[in-house]
Motif scaffolding. Structure first.
Motif, mmCIF file in Angstrom:
data_model
loop_
_atom_site.group_PDB
_atom_site.id
_atom_site.type_symbol
_atom_site.label_atom_id
_atom_site.label_comp_id
_atom_site.label_asym_id
_atom_site.label_seq_id
_atom_site.Cartn_x
_atom_site.Cartn_y
_atom_site.Cartn_z
ATOM 1 N N SER A 226 -32.130 -8.338 50.070
ATOM 2 C CA SER A 226 -32.408 -9.539 49.255
ATOM 3 C C SER A 226 -32.211 -10.794 50.088
ATOM 4 C CB SER A 226 -31.438 -9.567 48.064
ATOM 5 O OG SER A 226 -30.137 -9.862 48.534
ATOM 6 N N VAL A 227 -31.452 -10.629 51.190
ATOM 7 C CA VAL A 227 -31.214 -11.810 52.038
ATOM 8 C C VAL A 227 -32.220 -11.828 53.194
ATOM 9 C CG1 VAL A 227 -29.484 -12.938 53.495
ATOM 10 C CG2 VAL A 227 -28.756 -11.650 51.485
ATOM 11 N N ASP A 228 -32.547 -10.603 53.688
ATOM 12 C CA ASP A 228 -33.364 -10.537 54.914
ATOM 13 C C ASP A 228 -34.861 -10.558 54.650
ATOM 14 O OD1 ASP A 228 -30.938 -10.296 56.065
ATOM 15 O OD2 ASP A 228 -31.011 -8.120 56.328
ATOM 16 N N PHE A 229 -35.277 -10.237 53.435
ATOM 17 C CA PHE A 229 -36.725 -10.101 53.205
ATOM 18 C C PHE A 229 -37.140 -10.896 51.973
ATOM 19 C CE2 PHE A 229 -37.315 -6.862 56.325
ATOM 20 C CZ PHE A 229 -36.116 -6.152 56.356
ATOM 21 N N PRO A 230 -38.455 -11.224 51.902
ATOM 22 C CA PRO A 230 -38.939 -11.876 50.675
ATOM 23 C C PRO A 230 -38.780 -10.914 49.492
ATOM 24 C CG PRO A 230 -40.696 -11.660 52.358
ATOM 25 C CD PRO A 230 -39.496 -10.995 52.907
ATOM 26 N N TYR A 231 -38.789 -11.479 48.289
ATOM 27 C CA TYR A 231 -38.507 -10.713 47.071
ATOM 28 C C TYR A 231 -39.364 -9.446 46.985
ATOM 29 C CZ TYR A 231 -38.188 -9.705 42.123
ATOM 30 O OH TYR A 231 -38.001 -9.071 40.930
ATOM 31 N N GLU A 232 -40.681 -9.575 47.205
ATOM 32 C CA GLU A 232 -41.585 -8.416 47.024
ATOM 33 C C GLU A 232 -41.187 -7.286 47.983
ATOM 34 O OE1 GLU A 232 -43.076 -11.412 44.747
ATOM 35 O OE2 GLU A 232 -42.440 -11.455 46.862
ATOM 36 N N LYS A 233 -40.890 -7.655 49.250
ATOM 37 C CA LYS A 233 -40.537 -6.633 50.253
ATOM 38 C C LYS A 233 -39.196 -5.997 49.853
ATOM 39 C CE LYS A 233 -40.421 -4.305 54.128
ATOM 40 N NZ LYS A 233 -41.060 -2.978 54.024
ATOM 41 N N GLY A 234 -38.280 -6.844 49.420
ATOM 42 C CA GLY A 234 -36.971 -6.322 48.988
ATOM 43 C C GLY A 234 -37.130 -5.354 47.833
ATOM 44 N N LEU A 235 -38.057 -5.692 46.922
ATOM 45 C CA LEU A 235 -38.300 -4.813 45.767
ATOM 46 C C LEU A 235 -38.830 -3.464 46.232
ATOM 47 C CD1 LEU A 235 -37.788 -5.541 42.919
ATOM 48 C CD2 LEU A 235 -40.166 -6.236 42.628
ATOM 49 N N GLU A 236 -39.731 -3.523 47.215
ATOM 50 C CA GLU A 236 -40.309 -2.281 47.755
ATOM 51 C C GLU A 236 -39.191 -1.406 48.335
ATOM 52 O OE1 GLU A 236 -44.201 -3.962 49.728
ATOM 53 O OE2 GLU A 236 -43.248 -2.465 51.074
ATOM 54 N N MET A 237 -38.324 -2.034 49.104
ATOM 55 C CA MET A 237 -37.232 -1.278 49.764
ATOM 56 C C MET A 237 -36.299 -0.693 48.714
ATOM 57 S SD MET A 237 -36.431 -3.852 52.909
ATOM 58 C CE MET A 237 -35.155 -2.849 53.673
ATOM 59 N N GLU A 238 -36.001 -1.507 47.685
ATOM 60 C CA GLU A 238 -35.108 -0.996 46.639
ATOM 61 C C GLU A 238 -35.713 0.235 45.981
ATOM 62 O OE1 GLU A 238 -33.292 -3.387 43.093
ATOM 63 O OE2 GLU A 238 -35.146 -2.398 42.463
ATOM 64 N N THR A 239 -37.002 0.182 45.674
ATOM 65 C CA THR A 239 -37.664 1.322 45.024
ATOM 66 C C THR A 239 -37.565 2.560 45.908
ATOM 67 O OG1 THR A 239 -39.179 -0.229 43.995
ATOM 68 C CG2 THR A 239 -39.851 2.088 43.994
ATOM 69 N N GLU A 240 -37.741 2.363 47.216
ATOM 70 C CA GLU A 240 -37.689 3.506 48.150
ATOM 71 C C GLU A 240 -36.275 4.107 48.154
ATOM 72 O OE1 GLU A 240 -39.928 5.260 49.330
ATOM 73 O OE2 GLU A 240 -38.385 6.530 50.273
ATOM 74 N N PHE A 241 -35.271 3.221 48.253
ATOM 75 C CA PHE A 241 -33.885 3.719 48.259
ATOM 76 C C PHE A 241 -33.586 4.425 46.940
ATOM 77 C CE2 PHE A 241 -33.191 2.112 52.209
ATOM 78 C CZ PHE A 241 -33.056 0.740 52.336
ATOM 79 N N PHE A 242 -34.057 3.841 45.854
ATOM 80 C CA PHE A 242 -33.767 4.423 44.529
ATOM 81 C C PHE A 242 -34.341 5.837 44.450
ATOM 82 C CE2 PHE A 242 -32.502 4.296 40.209
ATOM 83 C CZ PHE A 242 -33.432 5.052 39.512
ATOM 84 N N LYS A 243 -35.588 6.004 44.919
ATOM 85 C CA LYS A 243 -36.231 7.329 44.875
ATOM 86 C C LYS A 243 -35.413 8.326 45.709
ATOM 87 C CE LYS A 243 -41.078 6.091 44.124
ATOM 88 N NZ LYS A 243 -42.044 5.401 45.009
ATOM 89 N N GLN A 244 -34.960 7.871 46.880
ATOM 90 C CA GLN A 244 -34.161 8.767 47.751
ATOM 91 C C GLN A 244 -32.913 9.226 47.001
ATOM 92 O OE1 GLN A 244 -32.907 7.002 51.445
ATOM 93 N NE2 GLN A 244 -34.974 6.304 51.934
ATOM 94 N N LEU A 245 -32.229 8.279 46.384
ATOM 95 C CA LEU A 245 -30.961 8.620 45.716
ATOM 96 C C LEU A 245 -31.213 9.506 44.505
ATOM 97 C CD1 LEU A 245 -29.061 5.232 45.922
ATOM 98 C CD2 LEU A 245 -28.484 7.351 47.100
ATOM 99 N N LEU A 246 -32.278 9.174 43.741
ATOM 100 C CA LEU A 246 -32.528 9.926 42.497
ATOM 101 C C LEU A 246 -32.719 11.407 42.817
ATOM 102 C CD1 LEU A 246 -32.795 9.581 39.468
ATOM 103 C CD2 LEU A 246 -35.239 9.217 39.760
ATOM 104 N N GLY A 247 -33.278 11.667 44.009
ATOM 105 C CA GLY A 247 -33.528 13.077 44.371
ATOM 106 C C GLY A 247 -32.327 13.721 45.040
#
Ligand SMILES: C[C@H](O)[C@H](C)C(=O)SCCNC(=O)CCNC(=O)[C@H](O)C(C)(C)COP(=O)([O-])OP(=O)([O-])OC[C@H]1O[C@@H](n2cnc3c(N)ncnc32)[C@H](O)[C@@H]1OP(=O)([O-])[O-]
Length: 615
Positions: A226-247
């Motif tokens: 959230s600090v290093d990237f624009p909001y959209e990119k941060g959102l993309e990264m969060e979704t990727e991390f979330f998918k990794q954790l959910l599995g």
């Protein structure tokens, strides 16, 4: 939603609280509580669970999905429809999002995690709220958690009762906030508070933020984005991390633990259940036994302001117990665990006695079980402790076993625990069993009643190495009663002397073998406990371990852990150890485990096989 749309089904006014099933090309039927029509349903539109109403110039979206207003697919559909409707309605000047009943939405619906994913997603709904030209206000009460807090963070304003609590408990499910929470919280509350709340998962009172807790790497990256990237990119990264954790296995284990805690709360007994049980007031208690455990229970009762008799048959032990209790209470006051007033009052509430007659009218006597194998925890932990001693006799050192089991996830290794509870406790339990069997053990005893026996603990006992209380046990401590465990070369000498005297050739022991022998011996006993009906379901065992032994939550509990490893693998390894250690009956494979492994039975069906006929 018990939708407010007037029912237009054929039943008209006769319709009850309906859920609407839209059947294309036919009239809409409502399925009320009392009218079930035989309908050919070509598809079911999600039951919508958001009440939409307009009061004055406010549109109110009230989530109505008791008990915690979880953001199920139906709720998300209702919010999505509601915000679109409010945006279009010219009479509406502002939108309020709130929760009916106990709370504002307390998060995504965890039960949906293992089901096929269905849109609309929370971020999609949240962006509609954020882009709405009219102010969208979150009216928060109860526990606004997880996805609920994320929805609130999309709103333009957040109004909360001061008793409300907010938080991101996803970490306790092995997840991270997956609907823009990692991107929006830092922007609202700053990076430091966001890291604390997301990594600790704590509930934070609406009026205050909590202090730092343990920080999870993946969460950190997402929050940092959230600090290093624009909001959209941060959102993309969060979704990727979330998918990794959910599995991940960890997340599955923590979701299992969440529901296991609630499942066992719904207990049933022959003479009543959790619904019919009525709590009885406890005005006086007694504890029998002034040892470490007894004194610990006395301290808990005194800290709760409950009068307690401390009963002991031996005056010396009684006085030692009183000294221990006094020092623990003083320590608790110093650490702020109990108030000085409670500390002072404790002295008046504690009544030492050596006369059982004094106990005749007390309301409660916690049962201090010394050797009862019938208790779930004692029975399962028996093989666990025994295998630990055998591993040291065969080649490992206490510190190696402890390190491996702490790396596995236990908060404290088994030999540090033995020093904490007292080497003499383990020794006395063994001696009581020997006495019952009419056997006199010596330091050379290798078998007791046909079972393998190891006298290492006896050696430490006879050398006065009783653990923390004497400043020496399997480790050495800075002083008698000390807490800092340091490896002691004298212990290594004692072990090597023991092995030399008995002609035991020591060997290298792998960490894998240590984990398997400690855990699989205990799991095997767990399946035997299910066979014997001492536990009604595996969740009983796992919650007992999560709370009684601080078993790592990210493994779910010993039985869930076995399920994750795979029962066939666990069964095969138990058979291997049974073959190699024929004089340890705890390695006789459980019949239930054998049956479940052979049929690859899913965990939620285990108990169907636990009765004798199916074994
Ligand atoms: C996208 C987003 O980024 C991510 C991905 C997420 O949002 S992940 C999800 C994040 N949210 C959470 O982790 C909150 C978890 N819940 C709680 O902490 C507590 O429930 C509570 C809110 C503090 C209320 O405590 P309580 O003591 O008053 O009641 P209860 O007995 O606990 O619960 C009452 C009943 O509700 C059920 N329940 C509770 N929370 C639920 C949830 N989130 N989903 C499904 N069911 C839930 C629970 O199983 C029980 O049902 P049953 O067992 O009786 O059939």
């Amino acid at each position: 939603m018990r939708s407010k749309v007037v029912c237009n089904c054929r039943l008209g006014s006769k319709c009850r609280t309906g859920v609407f099933i839209s059947v294309p090309l036919r009239s809409t039927f409502c399925v009320g509580t009392s009218y079930i029509l035989a309908v050919k349903v070509s598809y079911i539109v999600a039951v919508i669970m958001v009440d939409y109403k307009v009061q004055g110039s406010f549109a109110i979206l009230e989530v109505n999905n008791p008990p915690v207003n979880a953001l199920s697919h139906a709720v998300r559909s209702g919010l999505n429809d509601g915000i679109e409707k409010a945006s279009r309605d010219r009479n509406v000047k502002a939108v309020i999002v709130c929760g009916k009943g106990a709370t504002f939405p307390a998060g995504a619906d965890i039960r949906e995690f293992s089901k096929p994913k269905k849109e609309p997603w929370l971020p999609e709904i949240g962006h509609k709220m954020e882009k709405c030209e009219k102010p969208v206000i979150a009216a928060i009460h109860g526990t606004c958690l997880g996805g609920g807090l994320e929805i609130a963070l999309f709103c333009h304003y957040r109004i909360a009762l001061k008793t409300a609590r907010v938080g991101f408990p996803e970490v306790q499910l092995g997840l991270l906030p997956g609907a823009a929470g990692t991107q929006r919280l830092p922007r609202v509350a700053g990076l430091q508070v966001a890291m604390d709340m997301i990594s600790s998962g704590r509930h934070v009172l609406a009026t205050e933020a909590k202090k730092y807790g343990i920080i999870d790497e993946l969460c950190l990256k997402a929050v940092k984005a959230s600090v290093d990237f624009p909001y959209e990119k941060g959102l993309e990264m969060e979704t990727e991390f979330f998918k990794q954790l959910l599995g991940s296995g960890q997340s599955k284990a923590q979701q299992y633990a969440f529901f296991a805690e609630r499942t066992i709360a719904r207990w049933e007994m022959p003479n009543g259940n959790y619904r019919t049980a009525v709590a009885k007031p406890v005005k006086s208690t007694a504890v029998i036994g002034a040892g470490t455990m007894g004194s610990g229970i006395v301290v808990c009762l005194l800290s709760a302001g409950i009068p307690v008799y401390l009963m002991e048959q031996n005056e010396k032990f009684l006085n030692n117990g009183l000294k221990m209790i006094k020092s623990i209470m003083e320590g608790s006051v110093k650490l702020g665990k109990v108030s000085p007033e409670v500390g002072r009052k404790a002295a008046t509430l504690l009544k030492p006695t050596m006369n059982y007659n004094d106990l005749k009218d007390v309301d409660l006597i916690p049962v201090l079980v010394k050797t009862c194998r019938g208790f779930l925890a004692n029975r399962m932990h028996g093989p666990f402790g025994t295998e630990g001693t055998f591993l040291v006799e065969e080649g490992a050192l206490p510190s190696q076993v402890d390190r491996v089991m702490e790396d596995f996830g236990l908060p404290i290794g088994p030999f540090k625990v033995r020093d904490l509870s007292g080497v003499d406790i383990a020794y006395k339990i063994k001696q009581e069993v020997a006495k019952l069997l009419g056997i006199k053990t010596t330091l050379q005893t290798r078998f007791m009643n046909g079972e393998r026996y190891c006298a290492l603990n006896d050696r430490l006992f006879h050398l006065g190495r009783l653990g923390r209380k004497t400043g020496k046990g399997y480790y050495k401590y800075e002083k008698a009663g000390g807490k800092i465990a340091t490896e002691d070369s004298d212990v290594t000498d004692i072990i090597e002397k023991h092995c030399k005297e008995l002609g035991i050739q020591r060997r290298q022991i792998s960490s894998q073998e240590i984990v398997e022998r400690m855990m699989y011996s205990c799991i095997n006993e767990g399946f035997k406990i299910l066979e014997d009906g001492i536990a009604v379901r595996p969740e009983d065992i796992d919650v007992c371990y999560l709370y009684g032994f601080s078993f790592p939550r990210y493994l779910g509990g010993p039985m869930f852990y076995a399920n994750q490893i795979g029962l066939q693998r666990v069964y095969e390894r138990i058979c291997y150890y049974h073959e190699n250690f024929p004089y340890s009956p705890h390695w006789v494979p459980s019949r239930l485990l054998r049956k479940l492994a052979a049929k690859s039975v899913p965990m939620n069906e285990w108990m169907a096989y636990a009765t004798g006929s199916k074994l």
